[in-house]
Every structure is written in C-alpha cells, then in structure tokens.
Design a protein around this motif. Structure first.
Motif, mmCIF file in Angstrom:
data_model
loop_
_atom_site.group_PDB
_atom_site.id
_atom_site.type_symbol
_atom_site.label_atom_id
_atom_site.label_comp_id
_atom_site.label_asym_id
_atom_site.label_seq_id
_atom_site.Cartn_x
_atom_site.Cartn_y
_atom_site.Cartn_z
ATOM 1 N N SER A 136 27.634 12.525 1.419
ATOM 2 C CA SER A 136 27.916 13.682 2.269
ATOM 3 C C SER A 136 27.287 14.973 1.728
ATOM 4 O O SER A 136 27.477 15.341 0.689
ATOM 5 C CB SER A 136 29.592 13.893 2.138
ATOM 6 O OG SER A 136 29.796 14.821 3.245
ATOM 7 N N ASN A 137 26.386 15.649 2.663
ATOM 8 C CA ASN A 137 25.532 16.616 2.148
ATOM 9 C C ASN A 137 24.502 16.442 1.048
ATOM 10 O O ASN A 137 24.966 16.711 -0.254
ATOM 11 C CB ASN A 137 26.685 17.886 1.874
ATOM 12 C CG ASN A 137 27.512 18.319 3.041
ATOM 13 O OD1 ASN A 137 27.158 19.277 3.666
ATOM 14 N ND2 ASN A 137 28.458 17.706 3.451
ATOM 15 N N LEU A 140 24.997 19.353 -1.329
ATOM 16 C CA LEU A 140 26.399 19.741 -1.664
ATOM 17 C C LEU A 140 26.655 20.681 -2.656
ATOM 18 O O LEU A 140 27.322 21.796 -2.449
ATOM 19 C CB LEU A 140 27.270 18.531 -2.078
ATOM 20 C CG LEU A 140 28.722 18.522 -2.151
ATOM 21 C CD1 LEU A 140 29.334 18.958 -0.972
ATOM 22 C CD2 LEU A 140 29.316 17.283 -2.660
ATOM 23 N N SER A 143 24.341 24.535 -1.405
ATOM 24 C CA SER A 143 24.408 25.293 -0.132
ATOM 25 C C SER A 143 25.840 26.147 -0.294
ATOM 26 O O SER A 143 26.522 25.972 -1.057
ATOM 27 C CB SER A 143 24.648 24.255 1.114
ATOM 28 O OG SER A 143 25.690 23.670 0.795
ATOM 29 N N ALA A 146 29.596 23.702 2.759
ATOM 30 C CA ALA A 146 29.510 22.157 2.809
ATOM 31 C C ALA A 146 29.635 21.669 4.406
ATOM 32 O O ALA A 146 30.228 22.338 5.207
ATOM 33 C CB ALA A 146 30.414 21.211 2.367
ATOM 34 N N ASN A 147 28.970 20.843 4.972
ATOM 35 C CA ASN A 147 28.999 20.400 6.351
ATOM 36 C C ASN A 147 29.938 19.495 6.499
ATOM 37 O O ASN A 147 30.075 18.410 5.740
ATOM 38 C CB ASN A 147 27.454 20.083 6.775
ATOM 39 C CG ASN A 147 26.437 21.401 7.033
ATOM 40 O OD1 ASN A 147 25.138 21.097 7.015
ATOM 41 N ND2 ASN A 147 27.014 22.525 6.933
ATOM 42 N N ALA A 231 26.778 20.679 11.356
ATOM 43 C CA ALA A 231 25.279 20.816 10.521
ATOM 44 C C ALA A 231 24.835 22.454 10.439
ATOM 45 O O ALA A 231 25.055 22.933 11.703
ATOM 46 C CB ALA A 231 24.216 20.013 10.991
#
Length: 361
Positions: A136-137, A140, A143, A146-147, A231
């Motif tokens: 996931s991401n 992570l 950024s 997190a998306n 996203a």
C-alpha cells in the motif's frame, strides 16, 4: 489551538504499524474501520472541481480506420496532437483489444485483491527488485499523506517474469492483456511520432515502447472520503500510460485549474503523456497532473500500464529530441537515463512538486 492528542500523534509509528499488518487499506476496510486513520488525511488543494460538469470533456478518439483511410489517419493524428498538447490525456476506442479481454483483466484484479490476507501476504514487500511487489503506497514513508489504495506491481517487459512467478489469481489474463497493450503501445508511439512531425517509427526506435510495468490498483470503499484521496495529485514518470478503469469512476485531470472528471467509457482505454515524453518532446506534449477521489462506493479497481524501462539497467540517455530543437526552441531539459529519472521520481513521492522540474535547464 493545538489539540491535546496532536502532541501524542506519532506519524512514523502509525505508518510502521499499518505497514506491518501487510493487509493494506483493504485490510482496514475488511476489519470494519469506521474512521479514516490520520496517516491518510489529505489537505484540500487550491483547485476547484469543474463548476459546470459539462464545461470541459476529455477527448475520446476513435482509432478505427487508422490504417485504412489516409484522410482519417491525418485527422486522428491531429486529434492526438491536440489532446496531448492541451490535455495530456485522451481516451481511445476501437483500439484493437477485445472487450472480453478488458473485462477479464478487471476480474483478475478483483480476484487478486479478494483473496485472504494470508494468501496475499506472500507478495507483500517493499523490495522493488522482486518480480511482483504488492503493498500500500510505494511512497508510504516519504509522502505527506498516504493514499486510500493498495497496489501490485509487475515488470512485464523487456524481461517479464515467468508464468509461475505471477499470482495464480490473475496470471493468465495478465500475460494476455500485457501482450495486447504492448502492441497498442507501439501503435500509439507511431501516432505520437507523427504528431511531433517525426518518422512514424521514431519513438519506438529510441526505445520508448521497450519497457512495460503494470500496476493494478484496488481503491476500497472509504468511510470518510472527504478526508483523503485514492491517489494524490501527480503526473506519471514514464513515457506513456495506458489505463483500464472500471465503471465506478473517480479519476480526475487538472485542466485550466479545474479538476475535471475522466468518466469511464465502455470499452475505452485512457492514455496519458508521461513526464519523460514531455522531456524528450521539449514541452510540446504535456504530462498533466491527475488524481483519484476516494469514494464510499467500492472497491474500484484499475490496471495502469506504464511504458518505461525504469527498473532495467539500460544506460541509454534521453534528452530533448534534436529534430525538434531550433534557435527559437532550445533544449529546456538536461539529459537523463530512465532509471535515474525513475529513482528521482520515487524519492520525491507523489502529492508534492513534479519531479520533472528538477531536470529543467
């Protein structure tokens, strides 16, 4: 005023705890999460949603007749040129990939993500040298937000994994679909070469269609979609992206300072210019920012195919194409290898500034 619990919020610990579950965002949703965890909070940006939904619409280009009729061929080239200069995005229909293949590819993505977490865990990794990377991401720990999505990455060209290295849930359709996308990609690069006034084989000859990385995404239903994004705002690091999206929608492109929906069109594929194609076209073709909204409805699934050799060790260097340069149009970017560009992009993460700006002269 700072709330008391602001002091106790340890973002890094929460990111590590989330990553250690190896269950992704889908794991949170399957566990019945009712609130979006703070690591996913995304600040509002300065851009508006399209105030009149029909004010702008992304071009849909029919590729039927591209090789039959010279007049039609010329018209299609002009439409692709206009779309790539103004939008950086267009959708294509009659592209040659059967509807049955598109539907089975999306079903394969769903099958992968619907497996038990324990089954999927064998693929969960942050080691990008692996043949299949599920997590996931990708950014992570870099950024700001997190998306709300999970992703699986496979490098399918020039050195694809063998069938037994791919997940059983989708391996057959993955192999078939990527073969079809490679063929479509070569055709699109011919059309884009012509749109730039070059020989049709130009972009293929310099290796733009040589590498293909596929990312299949799952955007689970979100309990508080106003707090996060599927996203974050970003443009793609490759030469060209071909996206298969399902019927749920949520993809938006930033056009004239408005977020404009790219609605799902049955049988269509979304095509967008990557940053490397903007670099080698010396800003003639535009790589435009886009994002995916989170939604209470889901899971949304999509299949993004990136034409890039970013994970191979090719030493080929790319800069603005000499044939496009002149005294009035000097080179605007320094040369780079695809791998160096991809490494820089991945280190920058998405949601912030464009990686492309660091390569400007």
């Amino acid at each position: 005023m700072v709330l008391k619990n602001e002091h106790s919020y340890d973002r890094r610990s929460e990111l590590i705890a989330f990553d250690n579950t190896q269950a992704g965002v889908k794991g949170l949703v399957d566990a019945g999460v009712k609130k979006v965890p703070k690591i996913f909070y995304t600040p509002q940006d300065a851009y508006s949603n399209d105030p009149e939904k029909n004010q702008f619409s992304i071009p849909v280009i029919d590729l039927d007749g591209i090789s039959k009729d010279p007049t039609q061929h010329k018209e299609i080239i002009e439409k692709i040129r206009d779309a790539s200069e103004v939008w950086g995005f267009f959708q294509v229909v009659n592209h040659g990939i059967p509807q049955s293949v598109l539907e089975e590819m999306l079903n394969g993505v769903r099958r992968f993500y619907e497996q038990d977490t324990e089954v999927k865990k064998q693929w969960y990794t942050r080691d990008t040298s692996k043949k299949v990377v599920y997590n996931s991401n990708f950014d992570l720990f870099k950024s700001a937000s997190a998306n709300w999505r999970d992703t699986t990455y496979c490098n399918m060209a020039p050195f694809p994994p063998s069938a037994d290295e791919l997940p059983d849930a989708c391996k057959d359709i993955l192999i078939e679909y990527t073969e079809q996308v490679k063929k479509l990609g070569r055709s699109l690069f011919e059309l884009l070469s012509e749109a730039l006034g070059l020989n049709p084989s130009y972009l293929n000859d310099i290796g733009c269609s040589e590498g293909l990385a596929v990312l299949y995404h799952c955007y689970p239903a979100c309990p508080e979609p106003e707090l996060t994004l599927g996203a974050g705002k970003h443009s793609d690091s490759d030469f060209l992206t071909v996206l298969l999206q399902d019927h749920l929608g949520g993809l938006q492109v930033l056009h004239k300072n408005y977020w404009v929906d790219i609605p799902p069109v049955s049988g269509a594929l979304v095509v967008n210019v990557g940053e490397l194609l903007q670099l080698i076209s010396n800003d003639k073709l535009k790589s435009i920012a886009h994002r995916v909204l989170a939604s209470r409805v889901g899971p949304r699934v999509s299949m993004a195919s990136f034409f890039t050799t970013g994970h191979s060790l090719s030493s080929r260097v790319y800069g603005p194409i000499k044939e496009l340069l002149s005294e009035d149009n000097p080179a605007r970017y320094r040369e780079t290898s695809v791998k160096d560009y991809a490494d820089h992009y991945n280190a920058t993460g998405i949601g912030g500034k464009s990686a492309l700006s660091d390569f400007r002269i």
